[in-house]
Design a protein around this motif. Structure first.
Motif, PDB file in Angstrom:
ATOM      1  N   GLY A   1     -14.452  17.934  42.837  1.00 55.63           N
ATOM      2  CA  GLY A   1     -15.175  19.205  42.831  1.00 55.63           C
ATOM      3  C   GLY A   1     -16.039  19.385  44.063  1.00 55.63           C
ATOM      4  O   GLY A   1     -16.015  20.448  44.703  1.00 55.63           O
ATOM      5  N   ARG A   2     -16.831  18.362  44.410  1.00 57.05           N
ATOM      6  CA  ARG A   2     -17.696  18.479  45.579  1.00 57.05           C
ATOM      7  C   ARG A   2     -16.869  18.537  46.864  1.00 57.05           C
ATOM      8  O   ARG A   2     -17.229  19.224  47.833  1.00 57.05           O
ATOM      9  N   ALA A   3     -15.736  17.807  46.890  1.00 56.86           N
ATOM     10  CA  ALA A   3     -14.851  17.882  48.052  1.00 56.86           C
ATOM     11  C   ALA A   3     -14.301  19.298  48.221  1.00 56.86           C
ATOM     12  O   ALA A   3     -14.201  19.815  49.339  1.00 56.86           O
ATOM     13  N   ALA A   4     -13.971  19.957  47.104  1.00 52.39           N
ATOM     14  CA  ALA A   4     -13.460  21.324  47.170  1.00 52.39           C
ATOM     15  C   ALA A   4     -14.497  22.272  47.746  1.00 52.39           C
ATOM     16  O   ALA A   4     -14.190  23.126  48.579  1.00 52.39           O
ATOM     17  N   VAL A   5     -15.763  22.108  47.336  1.00 50.89           N
ATOM     18  CA  VAL A   5     -16.829  22.965  47.870  1.00 50.89           C
ATOM     19  C   VAL A   5     -16.971  22.760  49.371  1.00 50.89           C
ATOM     20  O   VAL A   5     -17.093  23.713  50.147  1.00 50.89           O
ATOM     21  N   ARG A   6     -16.944  21.528  49.794  1.00 52.34           N
ATOM     22  CA  ARG A   6     -17.102  21.217  51.218  1.00 52.34           C
ATOM     23  C   ARG A   6     -15.967  21.801  52.051  1.00 52.34           C
ATOM     24  O   ARG A   6     -16.187  22.316  53.151  1.00 52.34           O
ATOM     25  N   LEU A   7     -14.747  21.726  51.518  1.00 56.18           N
ATOM     26  CA  LEU A   7     -13.582  22.182  52.280  1.00 56.18           C
ATOM     27  C   LEU A   7     -13.324  23.674  52.136  1.00 56.18           C
ATOM     28  O   LEU A   7     -12.495  24.233  52.861  1.00 56.18           O
ATOM     29  N   GLY A   8     -14.021  24.308  51.182  1.00 51.53           N
ATOM     30  CA  GLY A   8     -13.786  25.729  50.954  1.00 51.53           C
ATOM     31  C   GLY A   8     -12.532  26.000  50.147  1.00 51.53           C
ATOM     32  O   GLY A   8     -11.943  27.083  50.254  1.00 51.53           O
ATOM     33  N   TYR A   9     -12.092  25.000  49.354  1.00 47.78           N
ATOM     34  CA  TYR A   9     -10.906  25.133  48.503  1.00 47.78           C
ATOM     35  C   TYR A   9     -11.343  25.245  47.051  1.00 47.78           C
ATOM     36  O   TYR A   9     -12.511  25.044  46.701  1.00 47.78           O
ATOM     37  N   THR A  10     -10.360  25.513  46.194  1.00 46.23           N
ATOM     38  CA  THR A  10     -10.596  25.342  44.758  1.00 46.23           C
ATOM     39  C   THR A  10     -10.336  23.875  44.425  1.00 46.23           C
ATOM     40  O   THR A  10      -9.641  23.161  45.159  1.00 46.23           O
ATOM     41  N   GLN A  11     -10.881  23.436  43.282  1.00 45.63           N
ATOM     42  CA  GLN A  11     -10.679  22.047  42.905  1.00 45.63           C
ATOM     43  C   GLN A  11      -9.202  21.764  42.651  1.00 45.63           C
ATOM     44  O   GLN A  11      -8.702  20.684  42.975  1.00 45.63           O
ATOM     45  N   SER A  12      -8.479  22.742  42.094  1.00 47.11           N
ATOM     46  CA  SER A  12      -7.051  22.530  41.838  1.00 47.11           C
ATOM     47  C   SER A  12      -6.275  22.351  43.141  1.00 47.11           C
ATOM     48  O   SER A  12      -5.310  21.589  43.202  1.00 47.11           O
ATOM     49  N   THR A  13      -6.709  23.051  44.196  1.00 42.86           N
ATOM     50  CA  THR A  13      -6.036  22.896  45.497  1.00 42.86           C
ATOM     51  C   THR A  13      -6.223  21.484  46.022  1.00 42.86           C
ATOM     52  O   THR A  13      -5.279  20.864  46.536  1.00 42.86           O
ATOM     53  N   VAL A  14      -7.441  20.957  45.911  1.00 37.46           N
ATOM     54  CA  VAL A  14      -7.682  19.581  46.349  1.00 37.46           C
ATOM     55  C   VAL A  14      -6.831  18.618  45.527  1.00 37.46           C
ATOM     56  O   VAL A  14      -6.213  17.681  46.070  1.00 37.46           O
ATOM     57  N   SER A  15      -6.757  18.831  44.233  1.00 41.71           N
ATOM     58  CA  SER A  15      -5.942  17.958  43.370  1.00 41.71           C
ATOM     59  C   SER A  15      -4.476  18.010  43.787  1.00 41.71           C
ATOM     60  O   SER A  15      -3.788  16.976  43.803  1.00 41.71           O
ATOM     61  N   GLN A  16      -3.994  19.208  44.118  1.00 41.31           N
ATOM     62  CA  GLN A  16      -2.598  19.345  44.546  1.00 41.31           C
ATOM     63  C   GLN A  16      -2.341  18.599  45.858  1.00 41.31           C
ATOM     64  O   GLN A  16      -1.293  17.966  46.028  1.00 41.31           O
ATOM     65  N   GLN A  17      -3.306  18.646  46.781  1.00 42.77           N
ATOM     66  CA  GLN A  17      -3.122  17.955  48.054  1.00 42.77           C
ATOM     67  C   GLN A  17      -3.127  16.438  47.856  1.00 42.77           C
ATOM     68  O   GLN A  17      -2.351  15.722  48.499  1.00 42.77           O
ATOM     69  N   ILE A  18      -4.000  15.949  46.983  1.00 44.03           N
ATOM     70  CA  ILE A  18      -4.023  14.504  46.708  1.00 44.03           C
ATOM     71  C   ILE A  18      -2.740  14.085  46.011  1.00 44.03           C
ATOM     72  O   ILE A  18      -2.168  13.021  46.301  1.00 44.03           O
ATOM     73  N   ALA A  19      -2.232  14.920  45.106  1.00 39.58           N
ATOM     74  CA  ALA A  19      -0.976  14.602  44.419  1.00 39.58           C
ATOM     75  C   ALA A  19       0.175  14.548  45.416  1.00 39.58           C
ATOM     76  O   ALA A  19       1.042  13.659  45.335  1.00 39.58           O
ATOM     77  N   ALA A  20       0.201  15.478  46.372  1.00 37.58           N
ATOM     78  CA  ALA A  20       1.252  15.455  47.390  1.00 37.58           C
ATOM     79  C   ALA A  20       1.143  14.199  48.237  1.00 37.58           C
ATOM     80  O   ALA A  20       2.156  13.590  48.606  1.00 37.58           O
ATOM     81  N   LEU A  21      -0.072  13.789  48.548  1.00 36.45           N
ATOM     82  CA  LEU A  21      -0.284  12.564  49.314  1.00 36.45           C
ATOM     83  C   LEU A  21       0.225  11.354  48.545  1.00 36.45           C
ATOM     84  O   LEU A  21       0.891  10.473  49.117  1.00 36.45           O
ATOM     85  N   GLU A  22      -0.076  11.297  47.283  1.00 41.74           N
ATOM     86  CA  GLU A  22       0.342  10.146  46.463  1.00 41.74           C
ATOM     87  C   GLU A  22       1.863  10.095  46.340  1.00 41.74           C
ATOM     88  O   GLU A  22       2.446   8.999  46.346  1.00 41.74           O
ATOM     89  N   ARG A  23       2.504  11.244  46.239  1.00 42.80           N
ATOM     90  CA  ARG A  23       3.978  11.232  46.212  1.00 42.80           C
ATOM     91  C   ARG A  23       4.535  10.705  47.537  1.00 42.80           C
ATOM     92  O   ARG A  23       5.513   9.963  47.567  1.00 42.80           O
ATOM     93  N   ALA A  24       3.879  11.087  48.630  1.00 41.82           N
ATOM     94  CA  ALA A  24       4.374  10.672  49.944  1.00 41.82           C
ATOM     95  C   ALA A  24       4.225   9.176  50.161  1.00 41.82           C
ATOM     96  O   ALA A  24       5.098   8.541  50.763  1.00 41.82           O
ATOM     97  N   VAL A  25       3.122   8.587  49.701  1.00 48.77           N
ATOM     98  CA  VAL A  25       2.879   7.159  49.951  1.00 48.77           C
ATOM     99  C   VAL A  25       3.395   6.281  48.820  1.00 48.77           C
ATOM    100  O   VAL A  25       3.356   5.054  48.928  1.00 48.77           O
ATOM    101  N   GLY A  26       3.838   6.904  47.730  1.00 48.68           N
ATOM    102  CA  GLY A  26       4.498   6.148  46.674  1.00 48.68           C
ATOM    103  C   GLY A  26       3.577   5.497  45.671  1.00 48.68           C
ATOM    104  O   GLY A  26       3.954   4.494  45.046  1.00 48.68           O
ATOM    105  N   GLY A  27       2.374   6.013  45.470  1.00 47.36           N
ATOM    106  CA  GLY A  27       1.475   5.437  44.465  1.00 47.36           C
ATOM    107  C   GLY A  27       0.128   6.124  44.482  1.00 47.36           C
ATOM    108  O   GLY A  27      -0.171   6.918  45.388  1.00 47.36           O
ATOM    109  N   PRO A  28      -0.721   5.834  43.498  1.00 47.47           N
ATOM    110  CA  PRO A  28      -2.038   6.475  43.420  1.00 47.47           C
ATOM    111  C   PRO A  28      -2.977   5.972  44.514  1.00 47.47           C
ATOM    112  O   PRO A  28      -2.983   4.789  44.851  1.00 47.47           O
ATOM    113  N   VAL A  29      -3.759   6.881  45.052  1.00 48.03           N
ATOM    114  CA  VAL A  29      -4.749   6.495  46.053  1.00 48.03           C
ATOM    115  C   VAL A  29      -6.157   6.488  45.460  1.00 48.03           C
ATOM    116  O   VAL A  29      -7.091   5.994  46.097  1.00 48.03           O
TER     117      VAL A  29
END
Length: 309
Positions: free
Chosen positions: A30-58
């Motif tokens: 949530g705080r990361a979303a405020v800092r970046l000017g995104y919604t929290q769901s957008t930040v979650s989607q970006q982290i999920a895309a990252l985890e798919r790319a690297v093959g595991g949870p970060v």
């Protein structure tokens, strides 16, 4: 397996890494979303895309008010990701500086231009763009080439796939010791057999001596040097007079030397022509484009004064 993993990792985007770094630094999505000017769901989607790319949870997600924590894989990703983000920021800054004119420019020159025109050009460019990197190289080869230079000053047109801008005509003047000739213009026939110092037989010098010969003047060349100051020193010493272009005379501050006199020639010799060249079709950086503009302005302001001034 290696190529499969490499293919996934190659889909990592800088925005994914930026979102990850923000979550770590802020402690929550949530705080990361405020800092970046995104919604929290957008930040979650970006982290999920990252985890798919690297093959595991970060991240370990404990839920509630607890801060999210990096997994061991997340620590590896963040360590390398911060380096990529830093390099991307440096690239962005470099591009911005380039677009603003604070890049690098390589200029070829020769001694008259170096003494009279380039100091003003360099001074103005550095005043307008304090972070610019100006590199100068001085020579006057028989067959000049642009090569890796952005701009090249030369006393004449050069061959090849180049574009040019003529800066000025540079008339030849006679520089003699005080009392050698009466004040005022000197007829070319007065130079027949007269001792003179001169440039080597390169560049425009053969044309100058051919023009003298066509006018019936064949001076006695007693010394040759490519260095203007050396020639003028020999004139002061009484070895002979010199025919030099106006830029060379001005660059050496001859008018202020009471041991020397400057004379027009009658008839005048064809002037030396000063050009600025660059590679045809090359896209100029803003700094190089500005350098051309400034050089034209400086040369225009240096139009030779009346010889009697």
């Amino acid at each position: 397996m290696y190529f499969s993993t490499l293919g996934r990792v190659s889909t990592v985007e800088l925005r994914h890494l930026a979102a990850m770094a923000a979550v770590v630094e802020e402690g929550s999505f949530g705080r990361a979303a405020v800092r970046l000017g995104y919604t929290q769901s957008t930040v979650s989607q970006q982290i999920a895309a990252l985890e798919r790319a690297v093959g595991g949870p970060v991240f370990d997600r404990p839920g509630g008010p607890k801060r999210v924590r990096l997994t061991p894989l997340g620590s590896v990703v963040l360590d390398h990701g911060r380096g990529l983000l830093a390099r991307a920021e440096a690239l962005t800054n470099a591009v911005h500086r380039f677009q603003a004119g604070d890049g690098r420019i390589d200029i070829g020159t020769f001694q008259s231009v170096s003494s009279v025109i380039l100091p003003s050009v360099v001074r103005r460019l550095r005043a307008e763009h304090p972070g610019c990197d100006i590199r100068l190289s001085e020579e006057e080869p028989e067959q000049p080439r642009i090569g890796d230079l952005d701009l090249l000053f030369y006393d004449g047109r050069i061959d090849g796939d180049v574009e040019h801008r003529k800066l000025l005509d540079d008339p030849y003047l006679l520089v003699a010791g005080a009392g050698t000739f009466p004040d005022g213009p000197v007829s070319l026939d007065r130079l027949d057999g007269a001792p003179m110092v001169a440039w080597p037989l390169t560049c425009d010098q053969p044309l100058v001596e051919q023009a003298l010969a066509r006018s019936g003047a064949r001076p006695q060349i007693v010394f040759r040097s490519a260095v203007n100051d050396t020639l003028l020193s020999m004139v002061r010493a009484g070895l002979g007079s010199a025919l030099l272009p106006w830029l060379a005379v001005r660059g050496a501050d001859v008018p202020s030397d009471d041991r020397l006199r400057i004379h027009e020639l009658r008839p005048s010799l064809p002037p030396r022509e000063i050009y600025l060249h660059w590679q045809a079709g090359r896209v100029h950086s803003p700094l190089a484009a500005r350098a051309v503009e400034v050089a034209v302005e400086v040369a225009a302001a240096l139009a030779p004064p009346p010889p009697t001034a």
